[in-house]
Enzyme design. Structure first.
Site, PDB file in Angstrom:
ATOM      1  N   GLU A 221      57.174  36.298  55.227  1.00  0.00           N
ATOM      2  CA  GLU A 221      55.828  36.412  55.800  1.00  0.00           C
ATOM      3  C   GLU A 221      55.895  36.846  57.270  1.00  0.00           C
ATOM      4  OE1 GLU A 221      51.944  33.483  56.456  1.00  0.00           O
ATOM      5  OE2 GLU A 221      53.970  32.671  56.630  1.00  0.00           O
TER       6      GLU A 221
ATOM      7  N   LYS B 179      46.244  36.875  52.228  1.00  0.00           N
ATOM      8  CA  LYS B 179      46.469  35.433  52.134  1.00  0.00           C
ATOM      9  C   LYS B 179      45.146  34.667  52.121  1.00  0.00           C
ATOM     10  CE  LYS B 179      49.086  31.811  54.600  1.00  0.00           C
ATOM     11  NZ  LYS B 179      49.898  31.574  55.821  1.00  0.00           N
TER      12      LYS B 179
ATOM     13  N   CYS C 180      53.179  31.532  51.911  1.00  0.00           N
ATOM     14  CA  CYS C 180      53.431  30.390  52.779  1.00  0.00           C
ATOM     15  C   CYS C 180      52.502  29.195  52.484  1.00  0.00           C
ATOM     16  CB  CYS C 180      53.338  30.821  54.242  1.00  0.00           C
ATOM     17  SG  CYS C 180      54.135  29.666  55.402  1.00  0.00           S
TER      18      CYS C 180
END
Length: 268
Positions: free
Chosen positions: A41, A111, A146
């Site tokens: 990421e 995300k 994440c």
């Protein structure tokens, strides 16, 4: 299927352009050794370097896109190129890119769960809305990033979309390394799916990174795990294993809560 997770170190003294070129070189070095390559990421800037999010943001078809597309094509691999800061109008997104071996964009994911508790990414970036999967030969892969790893409902949604494996690039802090390993295994066990969790090494914005990228099989066993420093983690996956385990131990068939309800004909 051969997979390589490139646990790249984010050094604040290394210019972004230099790290971009280095990441592309590391991808090219996997030619002949991997079918799928994964980066972490926000490796261009560092996941905690919030002051760089705006200045180093790019359009979708920007320098990172171009460098990663070329690297995937040259290495002849499927490439999950980690994520970068995407600029769209006045908004920023934490966006992942997936390229096919011919360098074409196969998928992109913004995300959904932003980390920061009312600061950092949580206030500087907009949230994505769409669940994303992509198809490898003989394996459907769901994408998370994440902090998403803490939200099991996202991965259930990906399973409902056909996912048999998850790729999770991250910039996970060393202070919560135990959670990283625990959550990766939990997502694998409860969904009977592979988890390929690729983090960063190094320290950026004063935050030591966890490293310890890992690959977990659908039974929850850790197949391979990196150390704390920059490393390429290589593993061989059996694309038939998720289906075999789901057949042998059909726990997913016993779901009650959160199961999608088919619409009746004519229902609205």
């Amino acid at each position: 299927m051969r997979a390589s997770l490139i646990q790249i170190a984010v050094d604040p003294d290394e210019p972004v352009a230099d790290r971009r070129a280095r990441a592309a070189r590391l991808v090219r070095e996997e030619r002949g050794a991997a079918d799928l390559v994964v980066l972490p990421e926000l490796w261009p800037v560092g996941a905690f370097a919030a002051d760089l999010f705006g200045p180093e943001s790019e359009p979708l078809h920007g320098p990172t896109y171009d460098a990663m597309a070329a690297a995937a094509r040259d290495a002849e691999v499927w490439l999950h190129a980690g994520s970068f800061v995407e600029a769209v109008g006045g908004a920023l997104y934490n966006t992942s890119l997936v390229f096919s071996p011919d360098g074409e964009l196969a998928a992109s994911y913004r995300k959904i769960h932003r980390f920061g508790f009312d600061k950092g990414e949580a206030v500087l970036m907009a949230a994505g809305e769409d669940l994303v999967t992509f198809d490898l030969p003989h394996l459907t892969v769901g994408v998370g990033t994440c902090y998403d790893l803490r939200f099991p409902e996202l991965f259930r949604g990906l399973v409902d979309a056909g996912a048999e494996a998850f790729v999770v690039p991250a910039g996970w802090p060393a202070a919560r390394r135990g959670h990283w390993r625990l959550l990766a295994r939990a997502r694998a066990v409860e969904n009977q799916a592979y988890v390929l969790a690729c983090g960063t090494a190094g320290t950026h914005a004063g935050v030591e990174q966890a490293g310890h990228s890992l690959v977990v099989d659908p039974w929850g066993e850790i197949l391979a795990e990196a150390g704390p420093d920059e490393e390429v983690l290589r593993v061989v996956l059996d694309p038939a294993k998720p289906a075999a385990i789901r057949e042998e131990f059909p726990a997913l068939k016993d779901r009650v809560l959160g199961v999608p309800v088919p619409r009746r004909a004519g229902a609205r």
